[in-house]
Design a protein around this motif. Structure first.
Motif, PDB file in Angstrom:
ATOM      1  N   ILE A  71       0.832  -1.198   0.000  1.00  0.00           N
ATOM      2  CA  ILE A  71       0.000   0.000   0.000  1.00  0.00           C
ATOM      3  C   ILE A  71       0.870   1.252   0.000  1.00  0.00           C
ATOM      4  O   ILE A  71       1.777   1.396   0.810  1.00  0.00           O
ATOM      5  CB  ILE A  71      -0.946  -0.011   1.216  1.00  0.00           C
ATOM      6  CG1 ILE A  71      -1.916  -1.205   1.106  1.00  0.00           C
ATOM      7  CG2 ILE A  71      -1.696   1.315   1.330  1.00  0.00           C
ATOM      8  CD1 ILE A  71      -2.778  -1.424   2.320  1.00  0.00           C
ATOM      9  N   GLN A  72       0.571   2.126  -0.942  1.00  0.00           N
ATOM     10  CA  GLN A  72       1.280   3.383  -1.101  1.00  0.00           C
ATOM     11  C   GLN A  72       0.290   4.531  -0.923  1.00  0.00           C
ATOM     12  O   GLN A  72      -0.836   4.469  -1.420  1.00  0.00           O
ATOM     13  CB  GLN A  72       1.902   3.485  -2.505  1.00  0.00           C
ATOM     14  CG  GLN A  72       2.843   2.350  -2.852  1.00  0.00           C
ATOM     15  CD  GLN A  72       4.108   2.407  -2.041  1.00  0.00           C
ATOM     16  OE1 GLN A  72       4.795   3.413  -2.023  1.00  0.00           O
ATOM     17  NE2 GLN A  72       4.422   1.317  -1.355  1.00  0.00           N
ATOM     18  N   GLU A  73       0.720   5.578  -0.234  1.00  0.00           N
ATOM     19  CA  GLU A  73      -0.093   6.777  -0.055  1.00  0.00           C
ATOM     20  C   GLU A  73       0.104   7.688  -1.265  1.00  0.00           C
ATOM     21  O   GLU A  73       1.230   7.884  -1.722  1.00  0.00           O
ATOM     22  CB  GLU A  73       0.326   7.527   1.220  1.00  0.00           C
ATOM     23  CG  GLU A  73       0.138   6.734   2.496  1.00  0.00           C
ATOM     24  CD  GLU A  73      -1.317   6.577   2.914  1.00  0.00           C
ATOM     25  OE1 GLU A  73      -2.140   7.447   2.565  1.00  0.00           O
ATOM     26  OE2 GLU A  73      -1.617   5.573   3.584  1.00  0.00           O
ATOM     27  N   ARG A 106      -5.048   5.877  -1.571  1.00  0.00           N
ATOM     28  CA  ARG A 106      -4.070   4.800  -1.361  1.00  0.00           C
ATOM     29  C   ARG A 106      -4.242   3.747  -2.453  1.00  0.00           C
ATOM     30  O   ARG A 106      -5.335   3.552  -2.968  1.00  0.00           O
ATOM     31  CB  ARG A 106      -4.302   4.164   0.003  1.00  0.00           C
ATOM     32  CG  ARG A 106      -4.202   5.166   1.141  1.00  0.00           C
ATOM     33  CD  ARG A 106      -4.793   4.635   2.438  1.00  0.00           C
ATOM     34  NE  ARG A 106      -3.948   3.573   2.981  1.00  0.00           N
ATOM     35  CZ  ARG A 106      -4.409   2.522   3.656  1.00  0.00           C
ATOM     36  NH1 ARG A 106      -5.691   2.377   3.886  1.00  0.00           N
ATOM     37  NH2 ARG A 106      -3.577   1.619   4.123  1.00  0.00           N
TER      38      ARG A 106
END
Length: 136
Positions: free
Chosen positions: A101-103, A108
């Motif tokens: 998971i990337q912001e 996200r």
């Protein structure tokens, strides 16, 4: 306006139905014999098409279908709420997490592959979603 349907080739229709219904919450609409299942619950119907590995992917020969992880310029993004739980469900059903998971400014994202080698993303929007990128 033409109707859009998404078609996903799989080598095991029952396994694919289980994956897409349990991992992503889609529902079986109709089955068309032993080779096609229509899934509902997304904004467009998704048809799972049973196509054995090694069969031609297009008329006239190569390439042939291969259900190892592959790349295509088209992939599916599924917008979910509760991204952490959605990633866990997908992995429990056989998806591979390829990038955690990337912001992002808009929300996200997690990059995955289904058990049939198809890449897909799970997105969770925040605020105005992609409109956060417009600055207005």
């Amino acid at each position: 306006m033409p109707e859009l349907r998404v078609c996903i080739d799989v080598d095991d229709l029952d396994k694919a139905i289980t994956f897409y219904t349990q991992a992503l919450g889609l529902k079986v609409g109709r089955r068309f014999g032993n080779d096609v299942a229509e899934l509902l619950g997304a904004q467009v119907p998704i048809d799972l098409l049973a196509k054995p590995g090694g069969t031609p992917a297009r008329p006239g020969g190569p390439p042939v279908r291969d259900y190892a992880r592959h790349w295509t310029p088209i992939h599916l993004d599924f917008v979910v709420t509760g991204l952490d739980e959605a990633v866990q469900r997908a992995q429990a059903m056989g998806a591979s997490l390829e990038k955690g998971i990337q912001e992002q400014k808009w929300g996200r994202i997690a990059l995955l592959a289904d058990p049939f080698g198809h890449g897909f993303c799970l997105l969770e929007f925040k605020g105005r979603g992609y409109d956060e990128l417009t600055g207005s």
